[in-house]
Design a protein around this motif. Structure first.
Motif, PDB file in Angstrom:
ATOM      1  N   ALA A  48       0.830  -1.206   0.000  1.00  0.00           N
ATOM      2  CA  ALA A  48       0.000   0.000   0.000  1.00  0.00           C
ATOM      3  C   ALA A  48       0.867   1.259   0.000  1.00  0.00           C
ATOM      4  O   ALA A  48       0.583   2.219  -0.718  1.00  0.00           O
ATOM      5  CB  ALA A  48      -0.940  -0.008   1.203  1.00  0.00           C
ATOM      6  N   VAL A  85       2.474   1.714  -3.532  1.00  0.00           N
ATOM      7  CA  VAL A  85       1.537   2.057  -4.606  1.00  0.00           C
ATOM      8  C   VAL A  85       0.919   3.438  -4.404  1.00  0.00           C
ATOM      9  O   VAL A  85       0.861   4.251  -5.335  1.00  0.00           O
ATOM     10  CB  VAL A  85       0.431   0.983  -4.713  1.00  0.00           C
ATOM     11  CG1 VAL A  85      -0.656   1.429  -5.689  1.00  0.00           C
ATOM     12  CG2 VAL A  85       1.023  -0.346  -5.158  1.00  0.00           C
ATOM     13  N   PHE A  86       0.465   3.708  -3.172  1.00  0.00           N
ATOM     14  CA  PHE A  86      -0.256   4.958  -2.927  1.00  0.00           C
ATOM     15  C   PHE A  86       0.602   6.026  -2.233  1.00  0.00           C
ATOM     16  O   PHE A  86       0.152   7.167  -2.088  1.00  0.00           O
ATOM     17  CB  PHE A  86      -1.513   4.694  -2.102  1.00  0.00           C
ATOM     18  CG  PHE A  86      -2.524   3.846  -2.821  1.00  0.00           C
ATOM     19  CD1 PHE A  86      -3.266   4.369  -3.872  1.00  0.00           C
ATOM     20  CD2 PHE A  86      -2.715   2.520  -2.466  1.00  0.00           C
ATOM     21  CE1 PHE A  86      -4.196   3.587  -4.553  1.00  0.00           C
ATOM     22  CE2 PHE A  86      -3.645   1.728  -3.130  1.00  0.00           C
ATOM     23  CZ  PHE A  86      -4.381   2.263  -4.179  1.00  0.00           C
ATOM     24  N   PRO A 104       4.098  10.905  -6.626  1.00  0.00           N
ATOM     25  CA  PRO A 104       2.975   9.967  -6.714  1.00  0.00           C
ATOM     26  C   PRO A 104       2.844   9.341  -8.103  1.00  0.00           C
ATOM     27  O   PRO A 104       3.146   9.974  -9.117  1.00  0.00           O
ATOM     28  CB  PRO A 104       1.758  10.844  -6.394  1.00  0.00           C
ATOM     29  CG  PRO A 104       2.312  12.047  -5.699  1.00  0.00           C
ATOM     30  CD  PRO A 104       3.669  12.269  -6.273  1.00  0.00           C
ATOM     31  N   THR A 145      -2.641   9.379 -11.209  1.00  0.00           N
ATOM     32  CA  THR A 145      -4.000   8.974 -10.851  1.00  0.00           C
ATOM     33  C   THR A 145      -4.622   8.128 -11.949  1.00  0.00           C
ATOM     34  O   THR A 145      -5.334   7.156 -11.683  1.00  0.00           O
ATOM     35  CB  THR A 145      -4.872  10.216 -10.592  1.00  0.00           C
ATOM     36  OG1 THR A 145      -4.285  10.993  -9.548  1.00  0.00           O
ATOM     37  CG2 THR A 145      -6.287   9.825 -10.203  1.00  0.00           C
ATOM     38  N   LEU A 205      -3.308   4.477 -11.651  1.00  0.00           N
ATOM     39  CA  LEU A 205      -3.870   3.726 -10.528  1.00  0.00           C
ATOM     40  C   LEU A 205      -5.371   3.511 -10.688  1.00  0.00           C
ATOM     41  O   LEU A 205      -5.901   2.453 -10.312  1.00  0.00           O
ATOM     42  CB  LEU A 205      -3.570   4.445  -9.213  1.00  0.00           C
ATOM     43  CG  LEU A 205      -2.087   4.531  -8.841  1.00  0.00           C
ATOM     44  CD1 LEU A 205      -1.921   5.236  -7.495  1.00  0.00           C
ATOM     45  CD2 LEU A 205      -1.453   3.159  -8.792  1.00  0.00           C
ATOM     46  N   SER A 206      -6.059   4.498 -11.240  1.00  0.00           N
ATOM     47  CA  SER A 206      -7.495   4.355 -11.449  1.00  0.00           C
ATOM     48  C   SER A 206      -7.781   3.204 -12.405  1.00  0.00           C
ATOM     49  O   SER A 206      -8.682   2.383 -12.161  1.00  0.00           O
ATOM     50  CB  SER A 206      -8.072   5.660 -12.004  1.00  0.00           C
ATOM     51  OG  SER A 206      -9.448   5.533 -12.267  1.00  0.00           O
ATOM     52  N   VAL A 252      -8.729   7.211  -5.696  1.00  0.00           N
ATOM     53  CA  VAL A 252      -7.272   7.115  -5.776  1.00  0.00           C
ATOM     54  C   VAL A 252      -6.627   8.278  -5.020  1.00  0.00           C
ATOM     55  O   VAL A 252      -5.694   8.096  -4.226  1.00  0.00           O
ATOM     56  CB  VAL A 252      -6.777   7.120  -7.242  1.00  0.00           C
ATOM     57  CG1 VAL A 252      -5.257   7.260  -7.306  1.00  0.00           C
ATOM     58  CG2 VAL A 252      -7.218   5.842  -7.949  1.00  0.00           C
ATOM     59  N   LYS A 253      -7.122   9.484  -5.262  1.00  0.00           N
ATOM     60  CA  LYS A 253      -6.572  10.662  -4.580  1.00  0.00           C
ATOM     61  C   LYS A 253      -6.748  10.568  -3.070  1.00  0.00           C
ATOM     62  O   LYS A 253      -5.866  10.952  -2.305  1.00  0.00           O
ATOM     63  CB  LYS A 253      -7.244  11.924  -5.108  1.00  0.00           C
ATOM     64  CG  LYS A 253      -6.906  12.229  -6.560  1.00  0.00           C
ATOM     65  CD  LYS A 253      -7.660  13.453  -7.072  1.00  0.00           C
ATOM     66  CE  LYS A 253      -7.348  13.728  -8.535  1.00  0.00           C
ATOM     67  NZ  LYS A 253      -8.112  14.887  -9.053  1.00  0.00           N
ATOM     68  N   LEU A 298      -6.925   7.739  -1.303  1.00  0.00           N
ATOM     69  CA  LEU A 298      -5.986   6.741  -0.816  1.00  0.00           C
ATOM     70  C   LEU A 298      -4.563   7.307  -0.773  1.00  0.00           C
ATOM     71  O   LEU A 298      -3.815   7.060   0.175  1.00  0.00           O
ATOM     72  CB  LEU A 298      -6.047   5.487  -1.692  1.00  0.00           C
ATOM     73  CG  LEU A 298      -7.341   4.672  -1.582  1.00  0.00           C
ATOM     74  CD1 LEU A 298      -7.384   3.584  -2.658  1.00  0.00           C
ATOM     75  CD2 LEU A 298      -7.475   4.062  -0.196  1.00  0.00           C
ATOM     76  N   GLN A 299      -4.199   8.071  -1.782  1.00  0.00           N
ATOM     77  CA  GLN A 299      -2.857   8.665  -1.784  1.00  0.00           C
ATOM     78  C   GLN A 299      -2.690   9.634  -0.613  1.00  0.00           C
ATOM     79  O   GLN A 299      -1.604   9.723  -0.030  1.00  0.00           O
ATOM     80  CB  GLN A 299      -2.603   9.364  -3.112  1.00  0.00           C
ATOM     81  CG  GLN A 299      -2.395   8.405  -4.274  1.00  0.00           C
ATOM     82  CD  GLN A 299      -2.205   9.126  -5.596  1.00  0.00           C
ATOM     83  OE1 GLN A 299      -2.834  10.158  -5.845  1.00  0.00           O
ATOM     84  NE2 GLN A 299      -1.354   8.587  -6.457  1.00  0.00           N
TER      85      GLN A 299
END
Length: 220
Positions: A187, A190-191, A196, A199, A202-203, A213-214, A216-217
């Motif tokens: 985690a 990835v996030f 970063p 998006t 990852l999306s 996604v945003k 989680l980041q």
């Protein structure tokens, strides 16, 4: 309890002895190569500099305090106390290390990998739900509930986890087949990468909305 801890400590040492004989790291070509970050008086070997053997001391092979619980007051509820080449310089080139893992009630050592080591874990206190996932394309999950004295192996490089499902603390000791096994927490990687990951990437990868996604980041 003291006798129980000593018994399982001996069990881990036996596992480490086996690990040494089949270590993943390159085999040493001398008795030892104690880590020394001093380029003016050392020889570079296997990622570290070697201390002059005449200056080596018993302390170079020693680490105190593995009996002390780690601080589990974090959002995962777990703490890893590593004993690798960064803590014991004498481990350099020997291909082994270990770690103590403490779990608060319902604490988690989140999914992660060790890119350079197989891990063998023994439970000293409490009970743990553990597992690992095989590589593509099967991604098969192997999982088990471990009690005191139970042992489980996590093959090198595979994603694995340990979770305390009980309402009392748990403690485990892990032996690893590398002096510096490394760790990649999935985690976080990835996030929480820096900078970063896009998006859009990852999306599409996780098939989730960009706003999620945003979010989680932002947690990492």
């Amino acid at each position: 309890m003291k006798g129980t801890v000593q018994f399982y400590a001996a069990l881990v040492l036996l596992a480490l002895a086996f690990s040494w004989s089949t270590a993943y790291d390159p085999a040493p070509l001398q008795d030892f190569c104690v880590d020394l970050n001093d380029t003016s008086s050392a020889v570079f070997v296997n990622g570290k500099f070697c201390k002059d053997p005449k200056l080596v001391k018993a302390e170079d092979f020693f680490f105190p305090g593995l009996n002390k619980p780690g601080n589990t007051s974090n959002r995962e509820g777990s703490a890893v106390t590593p004993v690798n080449v960064m803590q014991i310089g004498g481990l350099n080139t020997l291909g082994i290390s270990l770690a103590r893992i403490d779990f608060a009630p319902y604490g988690l050592n989140p999914p992660h990998t060790h890119p350079r080591a197989t891990e063998i874990l023994v439970v000293l206190e409490g009970s743990l739900h553990v597992g690992f996932v095989t590589s593509n394309p099967d991604n098969r999950l192997f999982t088990k509930v471990l009690n005191v004295g139970d042992v489980f192996v996590f093959p090198i490089g595979l994603i694995h986890f340990q979770f305390n499902r009980g309402n009392t603390p748990a403690v485990a000791i892990s032996g690893l087949s590398s002096q510096n096994p490394g760790v990649i927490t999935i985690a976080n990687a990835v996030f929480g990468s820096n900078p970063p990951i896009s998006t859009d990437v990852l999306s599409k990868a996780f098939q989730i909305d960009a706003n999620l996604v945003k979010y989680l980041q932002s947690q990492f």
